[in-house]
Design a protein around this motif. Structure first.
Motif, mmCIF file in Angstrom:
data_model
loop_
_atom_site.group_PDB
_atom_site.id
_atom_site.type_symbol
_atom_site.label_atom_id
_atom_site.label_comp_id
_atom_site.label_asym_id
_atom_site.label_seq_id
_atom_site.Cartn_x
_atom_site.Cartn_y
_atom_site.Cartn_z
ATOM 1 N N PRO A 1 0.820 -1.211 0.000
ATOM 2 C CA PRO A 1 0.000 0.000 0.000
ATOM 3 C C PRO A 1 0.855 1.262 0.000
ATOM 4 N N VAL A 2 0.219 2.376 -0.317
ATOM 5 C CA VAL A 2 0.849 3.683 -0.201
ATOM 6 C C VAL A 2 -0.103 4.582 0.595
ATOM 7 N N GLN A 3 0.450 5.462 1.382
ATOM 8 C CA GLN A 3 -0.379 6.367 2.182
ATOM 9 C C GLN A 3 -0.007 7.811 1.868
ATOM 10 N N ILE A 4 -1.037 8.669 1.754
ATOM 11 C CA ILE A 4 -0.827 10.097 1.564
ATOM 12 C C ILE A 4 -1.237 10.793 2.853
ATOM 13 N N THR A 5 -0.341 11.585 3.399
ATOM 14 C CA THR A 5 -0.610 12.216 4.688
ATOM 15 C C THR A 5 -0.023 13.620 4.704
ATOM 16 N N THR A 6 -0.062 14.259 5.860
ATOM 17 C CA THR A 6 0.462 15.614 6.015
ATOM 18 C C THR A 6 1.686 15.598 6.921
ATOM 19 N N GLY A 7 2.457 16.667 6.864
ATOM 20 C CA GLY A 7 3.599 16.778 7.753
ATOM 21 C C GLY A 7 3.184 16.739 9.211
ATOM 22 N N ARG A 8 2.042 17.321 9.522
ATOM 23 C CA ARG A 8 1.542 17.328 10.902
ATOM 24 C C ARG A 8 1.318 15.911 11.423
ATOM 25 N N ARG A 9 0.787 15.047 10.555
ATOM 26 C CA ARG A 9 0.542 13.670 10.975
ATOM 27 C C ARG A 9 1.831 12.847 10.982
ATOM 28 N N LEU A 10 2.714 13.109 10.029
ATOM 29 C CA LEU A 10 3.979 12.379 9.984
ATOM 30 C C LEU A 10 4.807 12.650 11.232
ATOM 31 N N ALA A 11 4.688 13.838 11.782
ATOM 32 C CA ALA A 11 5.433 14.183 12.996
ATOM 33 C C ALA A 11 5.024 13.309 14.176
ATOM 34 N N GLU A 12 3.829 12.706 14.100
ATOM 35 C CA GLU A 12 3.342 11.836 15.174
ATOM 36 C C GLU A 12 3.897 10.421 15.057
ATOM 37 N N GLY A 13 4.554 10.126 13.941
ATOM 38 C CA GLY A 13 5.137 8.802 13.745
ATOM 39 C C GLY A 13 4.892 8.282 12.348
ATOM 40 N N PHE A 14 5.804 7.420 11.885
ATOM 41 C CA PHE A 14 5.656 6.828 10.566
ATOM 42 C C PHE A 14 4.488 5.846 10.587
ATOM 43 N N PRO A 15 3.598 5.865 9.582
ATOM 44 C CA PRO A 15 2.424 4.980 9.581
ATOM 45 C C PRO A 15 2.807 3.502 9.709
ATOM 46 N N GLN A 16 1.990 2.763 10.421
ATOM 47 C CA GLN A 16 2.218 1.332 10.600
ATOM 48 C C GLN A 16 1.893 0.563 9.327
ATOM 49 N N ASP A 17 2.690 -0.467 9.061
ATOM 50 C CA ASP A 17 2.438 -1.387 7.952
ATOM 51 C C ASP A 17 2.413 -0.704 6.590
ATOM 52 N N VAL A 18 3.021 0.458 6.474
ATOM 53 C CA VAL A 18 3.142 1.161 5.200
ATOM 54 C C VAL A 18 4.596 1.575 5.036
ATOM 55 N N ASP A 19 5.156 1.311 3.868
ATOM 56 C CA ASP A 19 6.557 1.666 3.638
ATOM 57 C C ASP A 19 6.735 2.793 2.625
ATOM 58 N N ASP A 20 5.658 3.174 1.944
ATOM 59 C CA ASP A 20 5.711 4.267 0.971
ATOM 60 C C ASP A 20 4.708 5.329 1.395
ATOM 61 N N VAL A 21 5.214 6.500 1.786
ATOM 62 C CA VAL A 21 4.365 7.557 2.333
ATOM 63 C C VAL A 21 4.619 8.856 1.590
ATOM 64 N N VAL A 22 3.556 9.423 1.027
ATOM 65 C CA VAL A 22 3.628 10.732 0.386
ATOM 66 C C VAL A 22 3.217 11.783 1.407
ATOM 67 N N VAL A 23 4.012 12.828 1.512
ATOM 68 C CA VAL A 23 3.763 13.864 2.516
ATOM 69 C C VAL A 23 3.493 15.195 1.819
ATOM 70 N N MET A 24 2.373 15.819 2.201
ATOM 71 C CA MET A 24 1.994 17.119 1.660
ATOM 72 C C MET A 24 1.817 18.092 2.817
ATOM 73 N N LEU A 25 1.804 19.370 2.507
ATOM 74 C CA LEU A 25 1.529 20.411 3.505
ATOM 75 C C LEU A 25 2.475 20.309 4.687
ATOM 76 N N ASP A 26 3.758 20.190 4.412
ATOM 77 C CA ASP A 26 4.751 20.053 5.482
ATOM 78 C C ASP A 26 5.606 21.314 5.544
ATOM 79 N N ALA A 27 5.208 22.253 6.393
ATOM 80 C CA ALA A 27 5.949 23.509 6.519
ATOM 81 C C ALA A 27 7.172 23.383 7.412
ATOM 82 N N HIS A 28 7.282 22.257 8.119
ATOM 83 C CA HIS A 28 8.341 22.118 9.125
ATOM 84 C C HIS A 28 9.393 21.080 8.757
#
Length: 257
Positions: free
Chosen positions: A165-192
């Motif tokens: 699978p692939v997951q699309i998320t935000t920088g705000r959510r990525l800061a809480e930890g890398f998603p479980q059971d997903v190795d490909d993560v697209v990050v949008m809206l990451d000002a930090h």
């Protein structure tokens, strides 16, 4: 009945518009654009360039309004209410534009960066306007090439790997930890630049800013090596232009979990 086109215009390249999007442009009487101020005036110009590329110059009507400011300092539990207030303020502007600038049997359009269904508020705002019951209209959504699609195309890679699978998320959510059971993560809206907190892990990053525009910047590689380079490129670009829109794909080695 008034008609509204919500048109996905891609990540910035006029050649990325679909034939459906071009037909929607050609059947539009009034184009509505929210002005984000002098710093981001080139975003307005990019929209004009897209219209000029597909319509005879001087044949279309453009109506601009100032985009309301959003409270970008709100965090934690205040974040969602702040976004809700901003969207409601936008709904008031949309309602006025449609009521005052669009005839009863005319068609208007909102030009949406990328795809209107991916991290964009236009559809939800139009639904809020309809819910207020002050102005009636029909609307259609024309999909566009998202910055996500453009990013992986420019890097000549895919979004996901075989049977994964692939997951699309935000920088705000990525800061809480890398998603479980997903190795490909697209990050949008990451000002930090949240990718920095993963610089010691076995990952690759595929990063792009101003994708699809003449200012496009790309960088990729093992994150430990690429992160400092991306930080420098990002800082230089933001200093030069005053704003930045970027997206990236983080690809983790499954054996590193």
């Amino acid at each position: 009945m008034r008609r509204i086109h919500v048109i996905g215009i891609g990540a910035g390249d006029p050649d990325q518009l679909t034939l459906q999007a071009v037909r929607a442009l050609q059947s539009t009487d009034v184009f509505f654009i929210l002005d984000k101020g002098e710093v981001k005036s080139d975003l307005t110009q990019l929209r004009r360039d897209i219209l000029d590329a597909h319509l005879p110059q001087g044949t279309y009507r453009l109506v601009q309004a100032r985009d309301p400011e959003r409270d970008r300092t709100a965090g934690g539990g205040a974040y969602s209410p702040a976004v809700g207030d901003w969207r409601s303020a936008r709904a008031g502007i949309y309602e006025r534009l449609i009521a005052e600038e669009l005839g009863e049997d005319a068609s208007g359009a909102f030009l949406v960066w990328g795809d209107p269904a991916l991290y964009d508020s236009t559809i939800g705002i139009l639904e809020e306007v309809l819910g207020r019951g002050e102005v009636a209209f029909e609307y259609e959504v024309v999909p566009g090439i998202s910055s996500v699609s453009a990013l992986v195309a420019r890097h000549r890679t895919g979004l996901n790997r075989v049977a994964r699978p692939v997951q699309i998320t935000t920088g705000r959510r990525l800061a809480e930890g890398f998603p479980q059971d997903v190795d490909d993560v697209v990050v949008m809206l990451d000002a930090h630049q949240t990718f920095r907190q993963y610089a010691d892990q076995d990952m690759d990053i595929y990063w792009g800013a101003y994708i699809g525009t003449p200012d496009e910047i790309l960088a990729s590689g093992p994150i430990a090596e690429a992160a400092p380079r991306i930080e420098r490129l990002r800082a230089e670009a933001r200093e030069r232009k005053g704003w930045i829109m970027d997206t990236y794909l983080l690809r983790r080695n499954p054996d590193a979990r």
